[in-house]
Design a protein around this motif. Structure first.
Motif, PDB file in Angstrom:
ATOM      1  N   HIS A 155       5.601   5.923  -4.519  1.00 41.05           N
ATOM      2  CA  HIS A 155       6.962   5.943  -5.072  1.00 41.05           C
ATOM      3  C   HIS A 155       7.065   6.871  -6.270  1.00 41.05           C
ATOM      4  O   HIS A 155       8.136   7.411  -6.544  1.00 41.05           O
ATOM      5  N   ALA A 156       5.966   7.102  -6.975  1.00 44.86           N
ATOM      6  CA  ALA A 156       5.999   7.942  -8.174  1.00 44.86           C
ATOM      7  C   ALA A 156       6.059   9.427  -7.836  1.00 44.86           C
ATOM      8  O   ALA A 156       6.907  10.154  -8.355  1.00 44.86           O
ATOM      9  N   CYS A 157       5.158   9.887  -6.966  1.00 42.31           N
ATOM     10  CA  CYS A 157       5.125  11.334  -6.664  1.00 42.31           C
ATOM     11  C   CYS A 157       5.696  11.651  -5.277  1.00 42.31           C
ATOM     12  O   CYS A 157       5.802  12.815  -4.917  1.00 42.31           O
ATOM     13  N   ALA A 158       6.064  10.623  -4.526  1.00 39.31           N
ATOM     14  CA  ALA A 158       6.692  10.738  -3.201  1.00 39.31           C
ATOM     15  C   ALA A 158       5.777  11.332  -2.130  1.00 39.31           C
ATOM     16  O   ALA A 158       6.244  11.680  -1.055  1.00 39.31           O
ATOM     17  N   GLU A 159       4.489  11.449  -2.423  1.00 42.87           N
ATOM     18  CA  GLU A 159       3.552  12.021  -1.458  1.00 42.87           C
ATOM     19  C   GLU A 159       3.035  10.956  -0.499  1.00 42.87           C
ATOM     20  O   GLU A 159       2.718   9.843  -0.915  1.00 42.87           O
ATOM     21  N   PRO A 160       2.923  11.307   0.773  1.00 41.59           N
ATOM     22  CA  PRO A 160       2.249  10.401   1.713  1.00 41.59           C
ATOM     23  C   PRO A 160       0.734  10.558   1.564  1.00 41.59           C
ATOM     24  O   PRO A 160       0.248  11.607   1.131  1.00 41.59           O
ATOM     25  N   PHE A 161      -0.001   9.508   1.904  1.00 38.78           N
ATOM     26  CA  PHE A 161      -1.461   9.588   1.871  1.00 38.78           C
ATOM     27  C   PHE A 161      -2.037   8.523   2.789  1.00 38.78           C
ATOM     28  O   PHE A 161      -1.360   7.560   3.166  1.00 38.78           O
ATOM     29  N   GLU A 162      -3.284   8.718   3.171  1.00 36.78           N
ATOM     30  CA  GLU A 162      -3.984   7.737   3.995  1.00 36.78           C
ATOM     31  C   GLU A 162      -4.787   6.809   3.096  1.00 36.78           C
ATOM     32  O   GLU A 162      -5.167   7.158   1.972  1.00 36.78           O
ATOM     33  N   HIS A 163      -5.032   5.612   3.603  1.00 32.93           N
ATOM     34  CA  HIS A 163      -5.794   4.585   2.879  1.00 32.93           C
ATOM     35  C   HIS A 163      -6.783   3.975   3.865  1.00 32.93           C
ATOM     36  O   HIS A 163      -6.383   3.538   4.948  1.00 32.93           O
TER      37      HIS A 163
END
Length: 167
Positions: A155-163
């Motif tokens: 929500h802060a940088c709007a970047e998607p990422f995998e976990h």
């Protein structure tokens, strides 16, 4: 020609995971043992889950690396007991995941032995964004490029990422 068991272990520890190539099988905790029996190097691996499609590639890569290092007789065994856990990922492996933009798993859930309970809701754990560090993230999809990972958005940088999911 390489001839010692310690050298065979060192060679096996360099083999990377086919789905997470920034990690070695040792970083991931999949490489369980390297031993010698009657002139054959025996490598034991535990896949991240019993249906892991990368298991054949792991086996082939281990055999190829050891043969290229001079070991003519190599056998790779699969051990399903004890089941792999994300707790087996090394600190170096966790660091490499984060550096590659993949959020490393937190501690694996503690369960009593027996059947794994089915939950229909995503876990409530807070996953930090590997790009900006914010804990304000949401799960977009329980599954990502592999079954071991989930897709999240920060929500802060709007970047998607995998976990890498805790198992």
């Amino acid at each position: 020609m390489v001839t010692t068991l310690n050298d065979a272990r060192a060679v096996a520890e360099t083999v990377t995971d086919p789905e997470l190539p920034m990690l070695t099988l040792a970083d991931l905790g999949v490489l369980r043992d390297v031993s010698e029996e009657d002139g054959t190097v025996m490598v034991t691996i535990t896949p991240t889950y019993s249906g892991c499609p990368a298991l054949e590639a792991m086996r082939d890569d281990l055999v190829r690396a050891l043969r290229e290092a001079g070991y003519e007789r190599v056998e790779v065994r699969t051990a399903l007991r004890h089941a792999w856990s994300t707790d087996w990922i090394t600190e170096a492996g966790r660091r490499k995941l984060a550096e590659a933009g993949i959020a490393p798993p937190g501690p694996a859930p503690r369960r009593a032995s027996g059947p794994v309970p089915l939950t229909l809701r995503p876990p409530a754990s807070r996953v930090r964004c590997p790009r900006c560090g914010s804990p304000e993230t949401e799960e977009v999809s329980r599954f990502s490029a592999t079954a071991c990972k989930a897709l999240r958005r920060c929500h802060a940088c709007a970047e998607p990422f995998e976990h890498v999911k805790e198992l």
